[in-house]
Enzyme design. Structure first.
Site, short mmCIF file in Angstrom:
data_model
loop_
_atom_site.label_atom_id
_atom_site.label_comp_id
_atom_site.label_asym_id
_atom_site.label_seq_id
_atom_site.Cartn_x
_atom_site.Cartn_y
_atom_site.Cartn_z
CG ASP A 299 -1.74 1.22 1.36
OD1 ASP A 299 -2.34 1.61 0.35
OD2 ASP A 299 -1.79 1.81 2.45
CG ASP A 491 -1.55 2.15 6.73
OD1 ASP A 491 -1.95 1.99 5.57
OD2 ASP A 491 -1.63 3.23 7.34
CG ASP A 495 -4.34 -1.30 3.29
OD1 ASP A 495 -4.65 -1.19 2.09
OD2 ASP A 495 -3.65 -0.46 3.89
#
Length: 619
Positions: A299, A491, A495
């Site tokens: 990410d 995080d 996600d």
């Protein structure tokens, strides 16, 4: 295991005092229970096409009972149950955090009758849009909605990771899965349960977990050849000697306890080493998969970048720079996005008075739609979200680490706020270390716009970029990556599904990390992305140590089998020697406890050859 220990102590006492009948009864009872319980699990495994090492252990225990080597049978039972207990301890935390996430989903709601004011307890699936709901102190909010009460204090730590309670005023948007504070509140349901924020996350996580392939124990890969070899040696010893006791004597030292024990002990040591490096690995299966990772996805915001953005510029359009910031900050008060706080902070620095918000809805991965008391409609978020009302808009050129947040008033583009969220200091080094370790494919999957994503990816050394993704498309992209296994590092709450869908997921601690952590296989508790490469090194070294320990056990066991085949190793002595083999395997496996020391030494040295050294030790 406790039952078997009591049985072994009793059996040894009866054997020493010459009470053969009592010893026979004890051995058949204790070993028989172990045989039956093990056989039931073994049969289930065989029916599912999985051949494990338990087959050999069951045959060995049956053989000791058949030739009246009762103490040897009790010792084998202890080794088997002891190994299983160690493995269970190592794996017990595997689903604890995920179960917490799934079990937090509320099952009931308290509906307030609009005419009589009576409160009725209904199933959460019966909640309709527009229903007024009573949420008592410390209860979980059942659905997404709007606060009807004058004010409320909400604990959002389970969803956003924010430890401090958040204050809300009447008309503010509330998220399901958060926890009410000390006073009861009334809210109006804006979504049904199945469409609410928390329920959607839970469904994606459940689906991702269900899609995971079952984990095969490392030692079980050696089960078939080791079992066949042991049975061939035992059968040959019986055939050529004509003594069935010889068959049992060989199988006593052929029991696969070193194989069963070495792996969980090594994995527990590896998990301990990882914990000393601020990485919590939830189960040994994740550690083994992590050691074989060939593709990785990251990410962007809060993972590759620091997640601590600052407003660096404002491009005014239909409104002035000050008005653009004022409107955006007012709307962003209802957002949990990582960029909301920097925008609000910038408005506070300029001492701007924020207009009062009547209603605000956060559209996941897109932005915030707010309505002010004077009827003004404001949108803050991605360009595609703004273009839904303004039509096509020009996008400013951004430098590396910069992100643009677009602000619309009505059908006009009010302005563009530019924030800078720089790359983490060790992000590029981490990517380089993973490539040096043989990770063939590394990609970025982010909900951010393409220009920003591509600039950060270039700075980090990542060539494959998937921008403007949703939680669902993240899952699809990661599941399609090859070669496998695939690692995902993220995080935030968005996600959580992709962390669960990946073969192994690592969550970075921070805002939104609570939900992400519950669906990830490992959690980095330090604010340091280089721990991703560190924990992969720990995983590979752990598996290498486990394999070495397994082979030590196999080689010694085969040697003892040959000695027993020629009649030089009585069953009881063989069982005791097998315990020594267990100790050798355990001592070898315990080397995994000190893996973290090498990682720390390399960090302290801080040499320019760190990546090269890492690659050499990983291969």
């Amino acid at each position: 295991m406790v039952f078997v220990i009591i049985g072994l102590i009793t059996g040894v006492t009866l054997w020493a005092t010459g009470q053969q009948t009592a010893l026979t009864i004890t051995a058949f009872l204790v070993v028989g229970v172990v045989i039956v319980t093990t056989a039931i699990g073994m049969i289930r495994d065989l029916m599912s096409g999985h051949w494990g090492l338990d087959v050999l252990a069951v045959v060995a225990m049956i053989a000791t009972l058949a030739v009246q080597e009762y103490v040897a049978g009790l010792i084998i039972a202890l080794m088997l149950t002891g190994g299983e207990a160690l493995e269970a301890v190592a794996a017990r935390r595997a689903s604890r955090e995920l179960d917490t996430l799934l079990n937090r989903a509320p099952a009931y709601a308290q509906r307030v009758d609009r005419i009589t004011g009576e409160v009725q307890r209904i199933h959460i699936d019966d909640v309709a849009v527009g229903d007024q709901l009573l949420v008592r102190s410390s209860e979980v909010l059942p659905v997404d909605g709007t606060l009807v009460s004058d004010q409320a204090s909400i604990d959002e730590s389970s969803v956003t990771g924010e430890s401090l309670p958040v204050s809300y005023q009447a008309g503010d948007t509330l998220l399901s899965g958060t926890v009410n504070g000390t006073e009861s509140l009334t809210m109006r349901a804006e979504k049904v349960a199945s469409e609410s924020n928390y329920a959607g996350i839970v469904k994606l996580v459940e689906a991702a977990v269900d899609s995971r392939a079952p984990m095969v124990r490392l030692a079980d890969r050696y089960a078939v050849p080791f079992t066949i070899l042991a049975l061939l040696i035992a059968g040959a010893a019986w055939f050529f000697s004509g003594d069935p006791v010889r068959f049992a004597e060989v199988l006593v030292v052929a029991t696969p306890c070193p194989l069963l024990i070495a792996t969980p002990v090594a994995f527990m040591g590896g998990m301990s080493s990882a914990a000393k490096l601020n990485v919590i690995i939830k189960d040994g299966g994740a550690l083994e998969v992590l050691a074989r990772v060939r593709s990785a996805a990251f990410d962007k915001t809060g993972t590759l970048t620091q997640g601590k953005a600052d407003v660096v510029n404002i491009h005014p359009e239909a409104r002035t720079a000050k008005e653009t910031l004022q409107l955006a900050a007012a709307a962003e008060q209802s957002s949990v996005h990582v960029f909301a706080e920097p925008i609000i902070a910038a408005a506070r620095v300029q001492k701007l008075t924020l207009p009062q918000v009547v209603r605000a809805d956060e559209v996941a991965t897109n932005g915030v739609h707010a309505e002010f008391t004077d009827g003004t409609q404001v949108r803050v978020g991605k360009p595609t979200f703004i273009e839904e009302v303004t039509g096509h808009i020009a996008r400013p050129t951004l430098a590396a680490g910069e992100t643009a947040v677009y602000v619309a008033v009505g059908q006009e583009l009010a302005g563009v706020i530019v924030l800078s969220d720089p790359l983490r200091p060790r992000a590029a080094d981490t990517v380089a270390r993973l490539r040096a370790a043989g990770v063939a494919e590394i990609a970025m999957v982010t909900g951010d716009v393409a220009p920003t994503a591509e600039s950060i990816a270039h700075e980090a050394g990542i060539t494959t970029v998937h921008a403007e993704t949703t939680p669902q498309t993240k899952v699809e992209l990661v599941q399609a990556m090859s070669p496998g296994p695939v690692l995902m590092v993220g995080d935030g709450i968005n996600d959580a599904p992709v962390l669960a869908a990946a073969d192994v997921g690592i969550a970075m601690a921070g805002r939104g990390a609570t939900v992400a952590s519950e669906s990830a296989s490992a959690v980095i508790t330090a604010d340091d992305i280089s721990r991703v490469a560190d924990v992969m090194y720990v995983a590979r070294r752990t598996v290498a140590i486990a394999l070495q320990s397994i082979w030590i056990g196999i080689i010694i066991s085969v040697g003892l089998m040959i000695v027993a085949a020629f009649g030089f190793l009585p069953a009881v002595l063989g069982a005791l020697l097998q315990e020594i083999v267990d100790l050798v395997a355990i001592v070898s496996a315990l080397r995994a406890l000190s893996i973290y020391r090498r990682v720390k030494r390399e960090r302290v040295s801080g040499t320019s050859s760190e990546t090269e050294a890492f690659a050499q030790t990983m291969r």
